[in-house]
Design an enzyme around this catalytic site. Structure first.
Site, PDB file in Angstrom:
ATOM      1  CB  CYS A 136      39.054  40.451  41.616  1.00  0.00           C
ATOM      2  SG  CYS A 136      39.522  39.418  40.270  1.00  0.00           S
ATOM      3  CD  GLU A 148      38.546  37.195  44.381  1.00  0.00           C
ATOM      4  OE1 GLU A 148      37.577  38.250  44.424  1.00  0.00           O
ATOM      5  OE2 GLU A 148      39.107  37.428  43.429  1.00  0.00           O
ATOM      6  CE  LYS A 180      35.028  42.712  43.469  1.00  0.00           C
ATOM      7  NZ  LYS A 180      35.607  41.803  42.645  1.00  0.00           N
TER       8      LYS A 180
END
Length: 509
Positions: free
Chosen positions: A380, A263, A323
């Site tokens: 994440c 990321e 995301k």
């Protein structure tokens, strides 16, 4: 016990629970912590149960999320820990209602499973509210070195949490029985708890795949100056990942099917930025394989997307994923005017991250296999959320990759806590799971949860992994909606029934 003693026992239990998680990782203390909470809540009123539970939860969360202090300062850290602790207060109040309703007649063998259901339900509630939930600190994530973690293959994190809470409740119930001189129950209950923890041994875990493999080049580029201002070093970060790719290729580790960057590896979107495009293309050409990388998509007028994309050696983009669960108060700021009064750090987030749509997957062509491979691309904090990872595998992911950026959290346990979640997701999904971070800790985990490779924190490093691909679906993934919602529904049923019984007894309805 006196009021003060109950508070002390509850707080010590919370600290013990914190010690069961990485970096200390003293996982047996999780059972001691829950036993302490059981004793603190014994004969408590509903308000007392809320207070003792809140003390327990706050004492747990304050050290557990210390990384938030490192990232954004004292006030947001305290707010996160204390607000999260309130969910444990709700658990304590619900449990006090159940015990005082006499619906279980004070029988440990009936009370312990209900305690465990209420605990699992509370964790599920934390995972969905407010602002999409904050499942960090689920007790299942402390147990990756214990056999009970194998239950994730059957029922995910929820079933593991239930089993751990049941064992802790049986230990607490046994101690309470011994205090009341019920020797047989006092000795038998903890033994039953040990038996519960051993059930994971019978789960048929295997590290083997279906025959096909994908060969991954995993690049941890690092950043010279960690912290929130690391984002100002975007060029350096991308350059480090390019250099790491070239270094790994020069070492001739073997054929490469996919280069994986974390990321924020290229904060300047290579689709619109020539310098980023040149570095990513150079890396892909050197490896002779696509690069999976994290970047930011600023094309929307009302925000941006935290995006993973697949970049080919000829500079084309094959697939993308945005995301789904941006982190509140970190990637986007809800109630910004209110939040600003508590911390000016919120204004560091000048452009809110928007929620993406669709499963967390991308499709990567693998020439050696003569076909394309669906890769899970969890970004994440999404690794903490059951629906994201299980949904990716249900959508066809044959391997799970967790791309993360831990630069903001300094030398804390945030990255190792996240790696524990990645290990549990490997068991839950029956997939090899890879965590790749800008600064570490990165790791490769086989489908049994075993850590095969690991990097250090704040180091530049690379890993090469020949990863087995799998297409079979575990019970945890197949029945994911059941395991995600059943604990909460049953817990609400018990709590509602207990409150109803108490009201009926009070008012003689």
């Amino acid at each position: 016990m006196s009021f003060v003693l109950r508070l002390v026992v509850a707080a010590l239990g919370g600290l013990a629970l914190a010690a069961s998680f990485p970096d200390l990782g003293w996982w047996p203390l999780a059972y001691v912590a829950l036993a302490a909470l059981w004793l603190a809540l014994a004969r408590a009123s509903a308000w007392g149960g809320f207070l003792y539970g809140w003390a327990f939860g706050s004492a747990f969360m304050l050290p557990h999320v210390w990384w938030a202090h490192e990232a954004v300062g004292a006030v947001p850290w305290l707010a996160l820990a204390i607000a999260s602790g309130a969910f444990y207060g709700l658990f304590g109040a619900a449990w006090a209602h159940v015990r005082r309703s006499a619906m279980l007649r004070g029988i440990v063998w009936a009370e312990a499973p209900v305690f465990a259901v209420l605990w699992a339900g509370m964790e599920q509630l934390r995972a969905v509210v407010p602002f999409g939930g904050f499942p960090w600190g689920r007790i299942a994530f402390s147990q990756l070195d214990a056999a009970v973690a194998h239950l994730a293959w059957l029922g995910g994190a929820g079933l593991v949490s239930f089993a751990v809470a049941l064992a802790g409740a049986l230990l607490g119930g046994g101690l309470e029985s011994l205090m009341r001189r019920r020797v047989v129950t006092g000795l038998a209950a903890p033994m039953a708890g040990i038996a519960v923890l051993c059930t994971g041994i019978v789960i048929p875990l295997s590290p083997q795949g279906g025959g096909d493999e994908i060969r991954l080049a995993l690049i941890q580029g690092n950043v010279a100056e960690p912290g929130l201002d690391a984002f100002a070093n975007a060029r350096e970060v991308t350059r480090n990942h390019r250099d790491g790719t070239l270094e790994l290729v020069a070492s001739d580790p073997g054929p490469i099917d996919l280069v994986v960057w974390p990321e924020n590896a290229a904060d300047y979107d290579p689709r619109t930025d020539e310098q980023s495009a040149a570095m990513v293309t150079e890396s892909a050409q050197a490896a002779g394989a696509p690069v999976l990388l994290g970047t930011n998509d600023y094309s929307p007028e009302d925000g941006r997307y935290n995006t993973s994309l697949v970049w080919t050696p000829d500079g084309a983009v094959l697939d993308t994923y945005a995301k789904q669960r941006p982190a509140p108060f970190a990637e986007y700021i809800p109630i910004r005017d209110v939040a600003r009064r508590f911390s000016p750090e919120v204004d560091r987030v000048t452009t809110d991250v928007l929620s993406g749509e669709g499963p967390a997957t991308v499709v990567v062509p693998v020439t050696a296999l003569g076909r394309s491979v669906t890769v899970g691309t969890v970004i994440c904090f999404e690794v903490a959320y059951d629906p994201i990872v299980a949904g990716a595998v249900a959508a066809g992911a044959e391997v799970v990759i967790v791309q993360t950026n831990n630069a903001s959290f300094g030398d804390t346990a945030e990255s190792t806590q996240q790696l524990a979640m990645t290990r549990l997701r490997a068991i839950e999904t029956g997939r090899t799971a890879v965590q790749i971070s800008t600064v570490g800790v990165s790791g490769v985990v086989d489908p049994t949860g075993r850590l095969l490779q690991q990097t250090g924190l704040f180091t530049a490093d690379q890993m090469y992994a020949e990863v087995p691909l799998r297409s079979d679906i575990t019970p945890a993934v197949r029945l994911r909606m059941v395991w995600e919602w059943l604990p909460l529904i049953v817990a609400l049923g018990f709590a509602g029934s207990a409150v109803s019984r108490r009201l009926s007894a009070r008012y003689d309805w």
